[in-house]
Write an enzyme that holds these catalytic residues in place. Structure first.
Site, PDB file in Angstrom:
ATOM      1  N   ARG A  66       0.692  -1.265   0.051  1.00 10.12           N
ATOM      2  CA  ARG A  66       0.066  -0.065  -0.062  1.00 10.12           C
ATOM      3  C   ARG A  66       0.863   1.416   0.279  1.00 10.12           C
ATOM      4  NH1 ARG A  66      -2.583  -4.024  -0.516  1.00 10.12           N
ATOM      5  NH2 ARG A  66      -4.625  -4.269   0.222  1.00 10.12           N
ATOM      6  N   ARG A  95      -2.042   7.513  27.406  1.00 15.17           N
ATOM      7  CA  ARG A  95      -1.750   8.039  26.020  1.00 15.17           C
ATOM      8  C   ARG A  95      -0.602   7.246  25.446  1.00 15.17           C
ATOM      9  NH1 ARG A  95       0.575  10.793  30.231  1.00 15.17           N
ATOM     10  NH2 ARG A  95       2.839  11.332  29.867  1.00 15.17           N
ATOM     11  N   THR A 103      16.586  18.644  27.169  1.00 11.89           N
ATOM     12  CA  THR A 103      17.024  17.343  26.254  1.00 11.89           C
ATOM     13  C   THR A 103      16.773  18.080  25.120  1.00 11.89           C
ATOM     14  OG1 THR A 103      16.332  15.917  28.094  1.00 11.89           O
ATOM     15  CG2 THR A 103      16.708  15.048  25.871  1.00 11.89           C
ATOM     16  N   CYS A 127       3.088  18.111  31.272  1.00 10.51           N
ATOM     17  CA  CYS A 127       1.866  17.093  31.202  1.00 10.51           C
ATOM     18  C   CYS A 127       1.487  17.041  32.557  1.00 10.51           C
ATOM     19  CB  CYS A 127       2.400  16.035  30.745  1.00 10.51           C
ATOM     20  SG  CYS A 127       2.686  15.944  28.922  1.00 10.51           S
ATOM     21  N   CYS A 142      21.643  34.072  16.986  1.00 12.37           N
ATOM     22  CA  CYS A 142      21.192  32.947  17.650  1.00 12.37           C
ATOM     23  C   CYS A 142      22.765  32.133  18.094  1.00 12.37           C
ATOM     24  CB  CYS A 142      20.552  31.769  16.660  1.00 12.37           C
ATOM     25  SG  CYS A 142      20.334  30.177  17.666  1.00 12.37           S
TER      26      CYS A 142
HETATM   27 ZN    ZN Z   1      19.548  28.900  15.683  1.00 16.67          ZN
END
Ligand code: ZN
Length: 335
Positions: A8, A67, A128, A182, A237
Site C-alpha cells: 500500500r 496515552r 533535552t 503534562c 542565535c
Molecule cells: Zn539558531
C-alpha cells in the site's frame, strides 16, 4: 511471510519503489519513547525504515497508560527502553530496533546523532531538546521538534543546513515551574498521537527524498484551530548563528534531576558503571524487597522505589527532593 507488506506504500506515487528503498536504508534516532515517541516509533517501524535507535530513561507509570500506546498494565515499573523494542519488533521484524535505557546527554549525544540520518523528538522537556539541537546543528543533522501539552501540539522540522534552529525561536529555557508540563496542564491523549503521526510523515518525506514543511505547526486538537508559522534563522542565535554549543559543553559530573511530574529523581553518574546487580541485590536483602530483571533491579525500601540500572543510573521514586535522593543513592549504590 509473503512480502507484500509494503504494497500500500509502494503504489503511492509519492513514495514508490525508490522511496521505499530509501526508507529501508535509513537510520532514525528517537529520543523518548512515551506518548509522541511511541506513536513515531510505531509508524516508522511499520513503514519499514532500516534501523531505529530509541532512548528512554523512564519506567512505565500508571499515569502514562492513557496515552502511551506501546505499553499496558503488565508493564508498570519496567523500563520503557527495554519493553519498546520487543513490541516494535513484533510489528515489523525486518527493522533493526535498539533500545537504550539512558539519558540523552552530552556524554552520548554526538555519537548517537552522528550515526543517524534524522533525529526525532519524543522528549518531554526543553533541556533535552536543547542538547538535541546543539548536537544536530554541530553535526549538520536534521531533527524534528515535537511537543504535546494540554490540547495543543507543536511540530517543527529543524534543518541546520537551511533554516532556523530551535534556539532561533526558543533562545533559552524558561525558569523551572514557569511553563506547563503534562503533569501540571494534563494532555489530551489524541495530541501525542496526532503530533507523532505528523512528525512521522515529515520524517518519511525527508527520508524518501521529498520536500518537507519548513514551518512551525501549532494545532489545538480540541478546537481544530491550527497555525503554520514561518521561522527564520537569527544571526545572533547562540547556537546556529554563533556556533556555541552550551548544552553539549556541560561539565561531566554526577547529575541529579527532579523529574517533573513523576514524583521521582534521576541520578546519573559521570561515567557509565558496570554494576554487578546480583551482588547488589544480595546486599539489599535486609533493606527491602528486591527484584533483579537482567539489566536493572528494583528495590522497594519504605516509601521509596529505587530502580538501578547496570550502568549506574538510578530512578528514585517517592520523592521530589534532591538531597533525599542523593542520600539514598549514596546508601545503596555508593558515590
Ligand atoms: Zn539558531
Amino acid at each position: 511471510m509473503p512480502n507484500n507488506r509494503y504494497s500500500r506504500q509502494l503504489i503511492l506515487p509519492q513514495l514508490g519503489k525508490e522511496g521505499q528503498q530509501r526508507l529501508r536504508s535509513s537510520k532514525v534516532l528517537l529520543v523518548g519513547a512515551g506518548g509522541t515517541g511511541g506513536a513515531i516509533a510505531c509508524l516508522l517501524v511499520r513503514a519499514g525504515i532500516g534501523k531505529l535507535t530509541l532512548l528512554d530513561r523512564d519506567v512505565v507509570e500508571p499515569s502514562n497508560l492513557h496515552r502511551q500506546q506501546l505499553f499496558g498494565e503488565k508493564d508498570i515499573g519496567a523500563p520503557k527502553a527495554y519493553l519498546a523494542p520487543e513490541v516494535l519488533r513484533s510489528m515489523n521484524s525486518e527493522v533493526e530496533v535498539v533500545g537504550l535505557a539512558e539519558d540523552f546527554s552530552p556524554a552520548n549525544a554526538e555519537r548517537l546523532v552522528a550515526g543517524s540520518d534524522i533525529v526525532m523528538d519524543g522528549t518531554d522537556n526543553l533541556e533535552t531538546r536543547f542538547i538535541i539541537n546543539d548536537a544536530c546543528v554541530k553535526l549538520g543533522r536534521p531533527w524534528i521538534y515535537v511537543g504535546a501539552i494540554g490540547t495543543y501540539g507543536m511540530r517543527a522540522f529543524i534543518r541546520p543546513d537551511r533554516g532556523a534552529c530551535l534556539r532561533c525561536f526558543i533562545p533559552s529555557a524558561p525558569g523551572a515551574g514557569t511553563v506547563p508540563t503534562c503533569a501540571t496542564a494534563g494532555v489530551l491523549n489524541t495530541v501525542p498521537a496526532i503530533m507523532g503521526a505528523l512528525a512521522a510523515s515529515e520524517a518519511m518525506k525527508y527520508l524518501a527524498g521529498a520536500p518537507v514543511s519548513e514551518k512551525l505547526l501549532v494545532l489545538d486538537a480540541w478546537t481544530e484551530e491550527y497555525h503554520s508559522i514561518s521561522l527564520s534563522r537569527r544571526k545572533d542565535c547562540p547556537c546556529c548563528g554563533k556556533r556555541r554549543f552550551e548544552f553539549l559543553e556541560a561539565p561531566v559530573q554526577t547529575k541529579v534531576q527532579v523529574l517533573c511530574g513523576h514524583d521521582s529523581v534521576q541520578i546519573t553518574p559521570p561515567r557509565p558503571a558496570a554494576l554487578d546487580l546480583q551482588r547488589l541485590a544480595a546486599a539489599f536483602s535486609e533493606s527491602g524487597d528486591v527484584e533483579v530483571h537482567g539489566l536493572w533491579l528494583v528495590l522497594v525500601a519504605g516509601q521509596h522505589r529505587i530502580t538501578i540500572f547496570k550502568n549506574g543510573r538510578a530512578l528514585i521514586s517517592g520523592t521530589n527532593d534532591e538531597k533525599t535522593a542523593r542520600a539514598l543513592y549514596a546508601r545503596y549504590v555508593g558515590n
